[in-house]
Motif scaffolding. Sequence first.
Motif, PDB file in Angstrom:
ATOM      1  N   LYS A 148      -0.951   5.831   8.402  1.00  0.00           N
ATOM      2  CA  LYS A 148      -1.424   4.725   7.564  1.00  0.00           C
ATOM      3  C   LYS A 148      -1.557   5.219   6.133  1.00  0.00           C
TER       4      LYS A 148
ATOM      5  N   GLU B   4      -3.652   4.672   3.836  1.00  0.00           N
ATOM      6  CA  GLU B   4      -5.013   5.054   3.440  1.00  0.00           C
ATOM      7  C   GLU B   4      -5.452   6.382   4.047  1.00  0.00           C
ATOM      8  N   ARG B   5      -4.675   6.928   4.965  1.00  0.00           N
ATOM      9  CA  ARG B   5      -5.024   8.208   5.588  1.00  0.00           C
ATOM     10  C   ARG B   5      -4.316   9.408   4.958  1.00  0.00           C
TER      11      ARG B   5
ATOM     12  N   VAL C 169       0.573   4.603  -2.566  1.00  0.00           N
ATOM     13  CA  VAL C 169       0.385   5.984  -2.116  1.00  0.00           C
ATOM     14  C   VAL C 169       1.573   6.858  -2.503  1.00  0.00           C
TER      15      VAL C 169
ATOM     16  N   ASP D 266       0.817  -1.214   0.000  1.00  0.00           N
ATOM     17  CA  ASP D 266       0.000   0.000   0.000  1.00  0.00           C
ATOM     18  C   ASP D 266       0.850   1.263   0.000  1.00  0.00           C
TER      19      ASP D 266
END
Length: 121
Positions: A97, A99-100, A23, A19
């Motif tokens: 994280k 996803e944040r 990003v 991930d």
Amino acid sequence: MVQSNATDVDAYLAEVSGDRRVVLTRLRELCRAELAGFTEVMAYGMPAYERDGVAEIAFASQKQYISFYLMRGDVQDAFAERLAGQDMGKGCLRFRKPERVDLDLVRELLRATATAPGQVC
């Protein structure tokens, strides 16, 4: 990864997994799209974006978070209200994280940085 020995951003991204790579690749795409006239370099073991030989933006995959370095005090001041709720050190937004990562905020910071040169802190 704290500091990379990669010689270019492609090699840097290849060292990152999962991930985080997704990003960081998106951060790179935003930087390249929004920072017209800047040069992409590796500096201090991380991707950085320079204008006239001075790094104004950088990002990195740290052990505990993803860092987005905003090295312009004037841009930080202009976004003080938006940055107030963020995990922020001196010139460094930390996202714990992948996803944040707030890509909309990053895009706005990049656009403000690209508008005009300013003092680097």
